[in-house]
Design an enzyme around this catalytic site. Structure first.
Site, mmCIF file in Angstrom:
data_model
loop_
_atom_site.group_PDB
_atom_site.id
_atom_site.type_symbol
_atom_site.label_atom_id
_atom_site.label_comp_id
_atom_site.label_asym_id
_atom_site.label_seq_id
_atom_site.Cartn_x
_atom_site.Cartn_y
_atom_site.Cartn_z
ATOM 1 N N LYS A 118 12.865 -45.177 -18.362
ATOM 2 C CA LYS A 118 12.538 -46.130 -17.292
ATOM 3 C C LYS A 118 12.308 -47.493 -17.933
ATOM 4 O O LYS A 118 11.920 -47.584 -19.090
ATOM 5 C CB LYS A 118 11.231 -45.749 -16.592
ATOM 6 C CG LYS A 118 11.233 -44.477 -15.827
ATOM 7 C CD LYS A 118 9.846 -44.309 -15.227
ATOM 8 C CE LYS A 118 9.719 -43.047 -14.438
ATOM 9 N NZ LYS A 118 8.374 -42.920 -13.862
ATOM 10 N N GLY A 119 12.473 -48.538 -17.154
ATOM 11 C CA GLY A 119 12.148 -49.884 -17.620
ATOM 12 C C GLY A 119 10.641 -50.095 -17.586
ATOM 13 O O GLY A 119 9.977 -49.661 -16.661
ATOM 14 N N GLY A 141 9.074 -52.765 -20.209
ATOM 15 C CA GLY A 141 8.684 -53.765 -21.199
ATOM 16 C C GLY A 141 8.011 -54.998 -20.639
ATOM 17 O O GLY A 141 7.190 -55.618 -21.296
ATOM 18 N N GLU A 142 8.307 -55.362 -19.395
ATOM 19 C CA GLU A 142 7.737 -56.601 -18.856
ATOM 20 C C GLU A 142 6.262 -56.479 -18.494
ATOM 21 O O GLU A 142 5.562 -57.472 -18.390
ATOM 22 C CB GLU A 142 8.548 -57.128 -17.678
ATOM 23 C CG GLU A 142 8.929 -56.180 -16.560
ATOM 24 C CD GLU A 142 9.930 -55.082 -16.880
ATOM 25 O OE1 GLU A 142 9.591 -53.946 -16.542
ATOM 26 O OE2 GLU A 142 11.015 -55.299 -17.418
#
Length: 173
Positions: free
Chosen positions: A83-84, A86-87
């Protein structure tokens, strides 16, 4: 409570082995945004800080120990459950640092309304807070509008009052 030299983050992710570096890097970027990085222009509007060589960015010396905890929920739709995520580290670091500065200087009625909070910006905010308390006039700094500053300050004051149970009055001439 003693100041902390640690930054903690809890991440909902699919595969923790793949996201530790992303979160740590994002937090370092958020620290840079909150404390160091600002665009500077000359009188003709030419950007003077167009590369990393032109302004300060946090190094390993300025970044505290980062503790990353994971809540693992793999995605059923991607290979390896990826899953994304990092932000999240970058976005959370900026308000966390602003809130820490607010807490540290609450007795001086100082509230962060604009980032970055460089040492010179913090010095100016402390002078403004002192002038406000003494009934003096605050000189508007380049790049900020009084409407934006007042709205952000009011929001931070409400947040502070909700956390501490005491209201902070700020009088403007």
């Amino acid at each position: 409570m003693a100041p902390s030299s640690r930054f903690s983050s809890t991440v909902i992710c699919g595969n923790p082995r793949l996201v530790d570096g992303q979160i740590r890097g994002g937090i370092a970027q958020g620290i840079g945004t909150a404390l160091y990085e600002k665009y500077h222009y000359d009188e003709d509007g030419q950007l003077l800080t167009g590369s990393l060589a032109d302004y300060a960015v946090p190094t390993a010396h300025e970044v505290p120990d980062i503790v990353v905890d994971h809540v693992e929920t793999p995605s059923p739709f991607t290979e390896f459950g990826i899953k994304g995520c990092g932000e999240g580290g970058r976005l959370a670091a900026m308000p966390a640092i602003a809130a820490a500065i607010d807490d540290a200087f609450a007795d001086e009625e100082l509230f962060v309304a604009e980032l970055p909070v460089t040492p010179s910006a913090l010095h100016g905010m402390r002078k403004d807070a002192e002038l406000t308390r003494s009934g003096g006039t605050i000189v508007q700094r380049t790049g900020e509008t009084s409407q934006h500053r007042d709205a952000a300050t009011a929001s931070r004051q409400e947040h502070h009052a909700s956390r501490t149970g005491r209201a902070v009055e700020r009088h403007r001439p």
